[in-house]
Design an enzyme around this catalytic site. Structure first.
Site, mmCIF file in Angstrom:
data_model
loop_
_atom_site.group_PDB
_atom_site.id
_atom_site.type_symbol
_atom_site.label_atom_id
_atom_site.label_comp_id
_atom_site.label_asym_id
_atom_site.label_seq_id
_atom_site.Cartn_x
_atom_site.Cartn_y
_atom_site.Cartn_z
ATOM 1 N N HIS A 180 -14.946 10.666 7.163
ATOM 2 C CA HIS A 180 -13.775 10.472 6.310
ATOM 3 C C HIS A 180 -14.176 10.754 4.864
ATOM 4 O O HIS A 180 -15.355 10.926 4.562
ATOM 5 C CB HIS A 180 -13.257 9.033 6.426
ATOM 6 N N GLY A 219 -11.400 2.370 11.807
ATOM 7 C CA GLY A 219 -10.691 1.585 12.818
ATOM 8 C C GLY A 219 -10.533 2.380 14.107
ATOM 9 O O GLY A 219 -10.622 1.829 15.211
ATOM 10 N N THR A 220 -10.314 3.676 13.970
ATOM 11 C CA THR A 220 -10.131 4.512 15.161
ATOM 12 C C THR A 220 -11.406 4.527 16.013
ATOM 13 O O THR A 220 -11.346 4.431 17.244
ATOM 14 C CB THR A 220 -9.777 5.955 14.739
ATOM 15 N N GLY A 264 -1.231 -0.925 9.580
ATOM 16 C CA GLY A 264 -1.866 0.389 9.750
ATOM 17 C C GLY A 264 -3.230 0.403 9.097
ATOM 18 O O GLY A 264 -4.014 1.330 9.287
ATOM 19 N N THR A 265 -3.532 -0.646 8.332
ATOM 20 C CA THR A 265 -4.821 -0.720 7.644
ATOM 21 C C THR A 265 -5.940 -0.896 8.664
ATOM 22 O O THR A 265 -5.826 -1.726 9.566
ATOM 23 C CB THR A 265 -4.837 -1.937 6.689
ATOM 24 N N SER A 266 -6.989 -0.134 8.500
ATOM 25 C CA SER A 266 -8.121 -0.274 9.424
ATOM 26 C C SER A 266 -9.176 -1.174 8.785
ATOM 27 O O SER A 266 -9.077 -1.513 7.602
ATOM 28 C CB SER A 266 -8.709 1.099 9.727
ATOM 29 N N LYS A 316 -13.209 6.066 1.294
ATOM 30 C CA LYS A 316 -12.739 5.131 2.340
ATOM 31 C C LYS A 316 -13.581 3.856 2.273
ATOM 32 O O LYS A 316 -14.811 3.926 2.277
ATOM 33 C CB LYS A 316 -12.854 5.775 3.723
ATOM 34 N N THR A 368 1.933 2.828 -2.347
ATOM 35 C CA THR A 368 1.567 3.803 -3.387
ATOM 36 C C THR A 368 0.358 4.635 -2.964
ATOM 37 O O THR A 368 -0.066 5.525 -3.695
ATOM 38 C CB THR A 368 1.219 3.054 -4.697
ATOM 39 N N GLY A 369 -0.207 4.327 -1.794
ATOM 40 C CA GLY A 369 -1.408 5.045 -1.355
ATOM 41 C C GLY A 369 -1.071 6.260 -0.496
ATOM 42 O O GLY A 369 0.103 6.629 -0.343
ATOM 43 N N GLY A 378 0.847 -1.193 0.000
ATOM 44 C CA GLY A 378 0.000 0.000 0.000
ATOM 45 C C GLY A 378 0.883 1.244 0.000
ATOM 46 O O GLY A 378 0.417 2.346 0.290
#
Ligand SMILES: NC(=O)C1=CN([C@@H]2O[C@H](COP(=O)(O)OP(=O)(O)OC[C@H]3O[C@@H](n4cnc5c(N)ncnc54)[C@H](OP(=O)(O)O)[C@@H]3O)[C@@H](O)[C@H]2O)C=CC1
Ligand SMILES: O=C(O)C1=N[C@H](C(=O)O)C[C@H](O)C1
Length: 366
Positions: free
Chosen positions: A106, A116-117, A75-77, A110, A11-12, A9
């Protein structure tokens, strides 16, 4: 030695921030950048994998890293163990404000909802309310009341132009308290957390959500092992002691008594340590849930401990807090954390012991 980091990820948007951080970090290099058209075989040869992709892919990334024996930082939610930071400070107000709802916003692209938070915030709220029960949210069986996570309703807005925003609304009779977190500049906001996570990820064992837990686990295993060995010793020594006591000989009886008394003292000491560990952990969790643990950004050594200079710089504030509030267990606990960060274990334990005693005396008599 340089740590070779593969970023899935990369490139994101978040991946771009992670690349910048890794490139700037001494001792790390970007080894591979993977996007939607990449093959996970590109992870071969990496020392650390960072995943900032999508929930659908994340589990395959974790699996691929585990198969290769590489630690992976997610880190992906949207997965079951998202590690997003919580932005909700809770605390004493919790029993006065029984209703809690989260509204998060968001960008419209998304893919995971709720964020996730928000999920993590709800879980931490539930953990902090363990003793007082679920939040009071009426009519949550109606779809428009949001998605309930650990009894907390979460409302997700997806709007063009929004980066990330979370409002946690705590309401009670005739009043409400809102805690709002806005991400304004993602690079500036996320880079410090990414740095801390990268440093901790290399050392982590098992699944760690957030930080510190693997350290606790190691301690628990060590204490558990010591207790088992000591119990074994007591059984063996006990048998020997019975023989000596039965010998009728004065010296033998004295040796028999010593053989059983000394391990019992050691057992008492271990019990005391275990009790200390359990209470210290509990108080730490309460403060963590309240967002009241020391939160200063400090440079970390590879062990995850703060550098001496940064740890020393923390002291004056926490020492002053204790001097102003000598009866406040929270202040003492934070001072203990500051001592621990600087490597002064003895003072850290003394401060935490004081915190435990004060917290106990604060509790209403049963
Ligand atoms: N924990 C936190 O604080 C934060 C977490 N996040 C989370 O990080 C994740 C990424 O967010 P963001 O950067 O904004 O999203 P982006 O849409 O900008 O990036 C998604 C990345 O995933 C890659 N990707 C998509 N499919 C695959 C696949 N099959 N294999 C490998 N890579 C793939 C994309 O590659 P390509 O470019 O080829 O399409 C791109 O690099 C989200 O889950 C988000 O919620 C984000 C910010 C902060
Ligand atoms: O941009 C995103 O996507 C974000 N997702 C995270 C989440 O789902 O918790 C939060 C982050 O601030 C941005």
């Amino acid at each position: 030695m340089t740590t070779r980091v593969a970023i899935v990820g990369g490139t994101g948007k978040l991946g771009g921030v992670i690349r910048e951080v890794v490139e700037a970090e001494e001792g790390y290099e970007v080894f591979a950048v993977l996007g939607s058209r990449s093959d996970l075989a590109e992870l071969d040869g990496a020392d650390l994998v960072i995943d900032a992709s999508t929930p659908a892919v994340s589990i395959d990334v974790v699996r691929a890293a585990i198969e290769r024996g590489i630690n992976v930082l997610v880190g992906t939610s949207g997965g079951r163990t998202s590690a997003s930071p919580s932005s909700c400070a809770r605390g004493r107000c919790r029993s006065l404000l029984p209703s809690i709802e989260i509204v998060e916003a968001h960008r419209e692209t998304k893919v995971d909802s709720p964020s996730g938070t928000a999920v993590r915030t709800a879980e931490l709220i539930a953990a902090a309310r363990e003793e007082i029960g679920p939040v009071q949210s009426p009519h949550v069986d109606q779809r428009a009341r949001g998605q309930q996570v650990a009894s907390v309703p979460i409302h997700s807005l997806r709007r063009p132009g929004v980066i990330a925003r979370q409002e946690t609304v705590l309401s009670g009779a005739g009043e409400s308290l809102s805690i709002v977190h806005d991400t304004i500049d993602p690079t500036t906001a996320y880079a410090p957390g990414i740095r801390i996570a990268i440093a901790a990820a290399l050392e982590a064992r098992g699944v760690v959500v957030g930080r510190r837990r693997h350290q606790r686990m190691k301690t628990r295993i060590a204490v558990g092992l010591m207790t088992v060995l000591l119990l074994l010793y007591i059984v063996l020594a006990g048998q020997r002691s019975v023989v000596l006591l039965a010998s009728g000989d004065g010296v033998g009886i004295a040796m028999g008594v010593a053989l059983i008394v000394l391990p019992l003292i050691a057992l008492w000491a271990i019990g005391r340590e275990l009790w200390f560990g359990v209470r210290a952990q509990k108080l730490g969790e309460i403060l963590d849930a309240e967002g009241a643990l020391p939160h200063e950004e400090v440079a970390l050594r590879p062990s995850g401990r703060a550098t001496r200079d940064d740890a020393d710089a923390l002291f004056p504030a926490y020492r002053a807090d204790v001097e102003q509030h000598p009866g406040d267990w929270r202040a003492w606990y934070r001072l203990g954390v500051a001592y621990d960060a600087s490597g002064d274990r003895r003072r850290a334990r003394e401060a935490v012991r004081t915190a435990i005693a004060l917290e106990k005396s604060d509790r209403p008599a049963a």
